[in-house]
Motif scaffolding. Structure first.
Motif, PDB file in Angstrom:
ATOM      1  N   ILE A  60      31.133 -27.495  47.495  1.00 24.04           N
ATOM      2  CA  ILE A  60      31.843 -26.645  48.265  1.00 24.04           C
ATOM      3  C   ILE A  60      30.841 -26.391  49.681  1.00 24.04           C
ATOM      4  CG2 ILE A  60      32.111 -23.905  48.362  1.00 24.04           C
ATOM      5  CD1 ILE A  60      32.878 -24.209  45.418  1.00 24.04           C
ATOM      6  N   ARG A  61      29.562 -26.462  49.809  1.00 23.43           N
ATOM      7  CA  ARG A  61      29.145 -26.445  50.947  1.00 23.43           C
ATOM      8  C   ARG A  61      29.484 -27.072  52.118  1.00 23.43           C
ATOM      9  NH1 ARG A  61      26.336 -22.596  53.452  1.00 23.43           N
ATOM     10  NH2 ARG A  61      27.482 -23.562  55.246  1.00 23.43           N
ATOM     11  N   GLU A  62      29.875 -28.268  51.705  1.00 21.46           N
ATOM     12  CA  GLU A  62      30.514 -29.247  52.329  1.00 21.46           C
ATOM     13  C   GLU A  62      31.708 -28.737  53.344  1.00 21.46           C
ATOM     14  OE1 GLU A  62      31.176 -33.476  51.256  1.00 21.46           O
ATOM     15  OE2 GLU A  62      29.442 -32.759  49.638  1.00 21.46           O
ATOM     16  N   VAL A  63      32.611 -27.994  52.759  1.00 26.24           N
ATOM     17  CA  VAL A  63      33.459 -27.368  52.923  1.00 26.24           C
ATOM     18  C   VAL A  63      33.313 -26.491  54.363  1.00 26.24           C
ATOM     19  CG1 VAL A  63      35.740 -25.735  52.724  1.00 26.24           C
ATOM     20  CG2 VAL A  63      35.131 -27.751  50.917  1.00 26.24           C
ATOM     21  N   PHE A  64      32.439 -25.498  53.872  1.00 20.83           N
ATOM     22  CA  PHE A  64      31.887 -24.583  55.121  1.00 20.83           C
ATOM     23  C   PHE A  64      31.289 -25.270  56.134  1.00 20.83           C
ATOM     24  CE2 PHE A  64      32.508 -22.042  50.989  1.00 20.83           C
ATOM     25  CZ  PHE A  64      33.418 -21.036  51.642  1.00 20.83           C
ATOM     26  N   ASP A  65      30.518 -26.355  55.859  1.00 21.35           N
ATOM     27  CA  ASP A  65      29.875 -27.154  56.957  1.00 21.35           C
ATOM     28  C   ASP A  65      30.745 -27.783  58.002  1.00 21.35           C
ATOM     29  OD1 ASP A  65      27.196 -26.165  55.981  1.00 21.35           O
ATOM     30  OD2 ASP A  65      26.775 -28.219  54.992  1.00 21.35           O
ATOM     31  N   ASN A  66      31.665 -28.248  57.230  1.00 16.14           N
ATOM     32  CA  ASN A  66      32.609 -29.039  58.163  1.00 16.14           C
ATOM     33  C   ASN A  66      33.458 -27.888  59.121  1.00 16.14           C
ATOM     34  OD1 ASN A  66      32.352 -31.474  57.126  1.00 16.14           O
ATOM     35  ND2 ASN A  66      33.852 -31.084  55.746  1.00 16.14           N
ATOM     36  N   LEU A  67      33.518 -26.645  58.555  1.00 15.15           N
ATOM     37  CA  LEU A  67      34.329 -25.545  59.623  1.00 15.15           C
ATOM     38  C   LEU A  67      33.229 -25.209  60.558  1.00 15.15           C
ATOM     39  CD1 LEU A  67      35.996 -23.532  56.673  1.00 15.15           C
ATOM     40  CD2 LEU A  67      37.140 -24.784  58.594  1.00 15.15           C
ATOM     41  N   LEU A  68      32.014 -25.200  60.139  1.00 17.42           N
ATOM     42  CA  LEU A  68      30.866 -24.566  61.118  1.00 17.42           C
ATOM     43  C   LEU A  68      30.654 -25.913  62.124  1.00 17.42           C
ATOM     44  CD1 LEU A  68      28.314 -23.209  58.569  1.00 17.42           C
ATOM     45  CD2 LEU A  68      29.728 -21.813  60.406  1.00 17.42           C
ATOM     46  N   LYS A  76      31.146 -19.121  62.152  1.00 13.16           N
ATOM     47  CA  LYS A  76      30.190 -18.693  61.787  1.00 13.16           C
ATOM     48  C   LYS A  76      29.709 -18.185  60.593  1.00 13.16           C
ATOM     49  CE  LYS A  76      26.743 -15.527  64.112  1.00 13.16           C
ATOM     50  NZ  LYS A  76      26.452 -14.667  65.306  1.00 13.16           N
ATOM     51  N   GLU A  77      28.305 -18.223  60.246  1.00 16.88           N
ATOM     52  CA  GLU A  77      27.996 -17.508  58.840  1.00 16.88           C
ATOM     53  C   GLU A  77      26.851 -16.722  59.133  1.00 16.88           C
ATOM     54  OE1 GLU A  77      27.244 -19.857  55.132  1.00 16.88           O
ATOM     55  OE2 GLU A  77      26.438 -21.456  56.509  1.00 16.88           O
ATOM     56  N   HIS A  78      26.670 -15.861  57.955  1.00 17.40           N
ATOM     57  CA  HIS A  78      25.447 -15.228  57.978  1.00 17.40           C
ATOM     58  C   HIS A  78      25.077 -14.579  56.701  1.00 17.40           C
ATOM     59  CE1 HIS A  78      22.173 -12.367  59.249  1.00 17.40           C
ATOM     60  NE2 HIS A  78      22.777 -11.399  58.560  1.00 17.40           N
ATOM     61  N   TYR A  79      23.822 -14.684  56.157  1.00 21.59           N
ATOM     62  CA  TYR A  79      23.425 -14.067  54.955  1.00 21.59           C
ATOM     63  C   TYR A  79      22.424 -12.902  55.215  1.00 21.59           C
ATOM     64  CZ  TYR A  79      22.229 -13.431  50.231  1.00 21.59           C
ATOM     65  OH  TYR A  79      21.956 -12.817  49.131  1.00 21.59           O
ATOM     66  N   ASP A  80      22.652 -11.567  54.798  1.00 22.99           N
ATOM     67  CA  ASP A  80      21.998 -10.576  54.864  1.00 22.99           C
ATOM     68  C   ASP A  80      21.209 -10.565  53.787  1.00 22.99           C
ATOM     69  OD1 ASP A  80      20.895  -8.176  54.813  1.00 22.99           O
ATOM     70  OD2 ASP A  80      22.386  -7.239  56.120  1.00 22.99           O
ATOM     71  N   GLU A  81      19.700 -10.694  53.630  1.00 25.93           N
ATOM     72  CA  GLU A  81      18.893 -11.055  52.627  1.00 25.93           C
ATOM     73  C   GLU A  81      18.690  -9.390  51.962  1.00 25.93           C
ATOM     74  OE1 GLU A  81      17.049 -13.549  51.613  1.00 25.93           O
ATOM     75  OE2 GLU A  81      17.552 -14.896  52.953  1.00 25.93           O
ATOM     76  N   GLU A  82      18.657  -8.700  52.782  1.00 25.98           N
ATOM     77  CA  GLU A  82      18.428  -7.306  52.244  1.00 25.98           C
ATOM     78  C   GLU A  82      19.696  -6.515  51.495  1.00 25.98           C
ATOM     79  OE1 GLU A  82      17.960  -2.909  54.140  1.00 25.98           O
ATOM     80  OE2 GLU A  82      16.545  -4.322  55.264  1.00 25.98           O
ATOM     81  N   LYS A  83      20.825  -6.950  52.094  1.00 20.19           N
ATOM     82  CA  LYS A  83      22.009  -6.318  51.488  1.00 20.19           C
ATOM     83  C   LYS A  83      22.533  -7.384  50.535  1.00 20.19           C
ATOM     84  CE  LYS A  83      23.102  -3.010  55.334  1.00 20.19           C
ATOM     85  NZ  LYS A  83      23.985  -2.899  56.247  1.00 20.19           N
ATOM     86  N   GLN A  84      22.169  -8.558  50.465  1.00 21.35           N
ATOM     87  CA  GLN A  84      22.801  -9.646  49.655  1.00 21.35           C
ATOM     88  C   GLN A  84      24.123  -9.913  49.980  1.00 21.35           C
ATOM     89  OE1 GLN A  84      21.325  -8.732  45.473  1.00 21.35           O
ATOM     90  NE2 GLN A  84      19.820 -10.066  45.784  1.00 21.35           N
ATOM     91  N   PHE A  88      31.389 -15.020  56.414  1.00 24.68           N
ATOM     92  CA  PHE A  88      31.894 -16.167  56.695  1.00 24.68           C
ATOM     93  C   PHE A  88      32.879 -15.921  57.704  1.00 24.68           C
ATOM     94  CE2 PHE A  88      33.628 -20.459  57.160  1.00 24.68           C
ATOM     95  CZ  PHE A  88      32.691 -21.380  57.574  1.00 24.68           C
ATOM     96  N   THR A  89      32.889 -16.404  58.956  1.00 23.36           N
ATOM     97  CA  THR A  89      33.985 -15.766  59.955  1.00 23.36           C
ATOM     98  C   THR A  89      34.295 -17.074  60.684  1.00 23.36           C
ATOM     99  OG1 THR A  89      32.691 -13.925  60.428  1.00 23.36           O
ATOM    100  CG2 THR A  89      34.624 -14.299  61.775  1.00 23.36           C
ATOM    101  N   VAL A  90      35.801 -17.168  60.749  1.00 27.94           N
ATOM    102  CA  VAL A  90      36.465 -18.282  61.583  1.00 27.94           C
ATOM    103  C   VAL A  90      37.445 -17.748  62.398  1.00 27.94           C
ATOM    104  CG1 VAL A  90      37.734 -20.437  61.191  1.00 27.94           C
ATOM    105  CG2 VAL A  90      36.212 -19.912  59.412  1.00 27.94           C
TER     106      VAL A  90
END
Length: 175
Positions: A60-68, A76-84, A88-90
């Protein structure tokens, strides 16, 4: 070409997100949720939803990497560590239902991983009134909702998607 935008916002532990990314995309069973959602869609040349297609990547990671990687999509993707929270925005995702089915199948695989959240595919670039797909993540489930208009979505969720898409468009110099 009128491409719809994709916005995903889910609460998920980072380790669980990594586990999700490591699995292979699969074609899900066509259950009642899929059937009800498909019946609510209006399109030209609509066919039966006999088989739900999946992506062919090994992970699955490859699908998102291809879009990125492909600048055309404006992703663009972002992971907020504090809020978990993973977002992912396209900007330029898809223009028809056949193209979005593999992504919806992939998002259905988040069942059991995501704590809560939503995914939305809609005509953001063209005013944001028409919804191609809306998926709600709650209580370990990923449910496609029979939503066709943005005003049927919780206002705070729609505003979150709008704000994040706007920020990405400004960052990329689009819209």
């Amino acid at each position: 070409m009128e491409l719809d935008s994709l916005y995903i916002s889910i609460q998920i532990e980072k380790v669980r997100l990594g586990e999700f990314f490591a699995v292979q995309p699969i074609s899900p069973n066509n259950d009642d949720n899929w059937s009800r959602w498909w019946a609510s869609r209006q399109m030209y040349g609509k066919t039966a939803l006999d088989v739900i297609p999946s992506y062919s990547q090994a992970r699955i990671r490859e699908v998102f990497d291809n879009l990125l990687k492909d600048r055309f999509y404006g992703a663009k993707e972002h992971y907020d560590e504090e809020k978990q929270r993973w977002r992912f925005t396209v900007l330029n995702f898809s223009e028809n239902y056949q193209e979005i089915l593999p992504m919806l199948a992939l998002l259905k695989q988040l069942e059991g991983y995501a704590l809560d959240g939503f995914a939305l595919i809609f005509d953001w670039m063209w005013g944001g009134d028409t919804v191609m797909a809306y998926m709600d993540f709650k209580e370990g489930r990923a449910l496609l909702e029979a939503v066709t208009e943005s005003n049927a979505i919780e206002l705070n969720r729609f505003e979150e998607a709008d704000q994040n898409l706007q920020a990405l468009a400004e960052e990329l110099g689009a819209r």
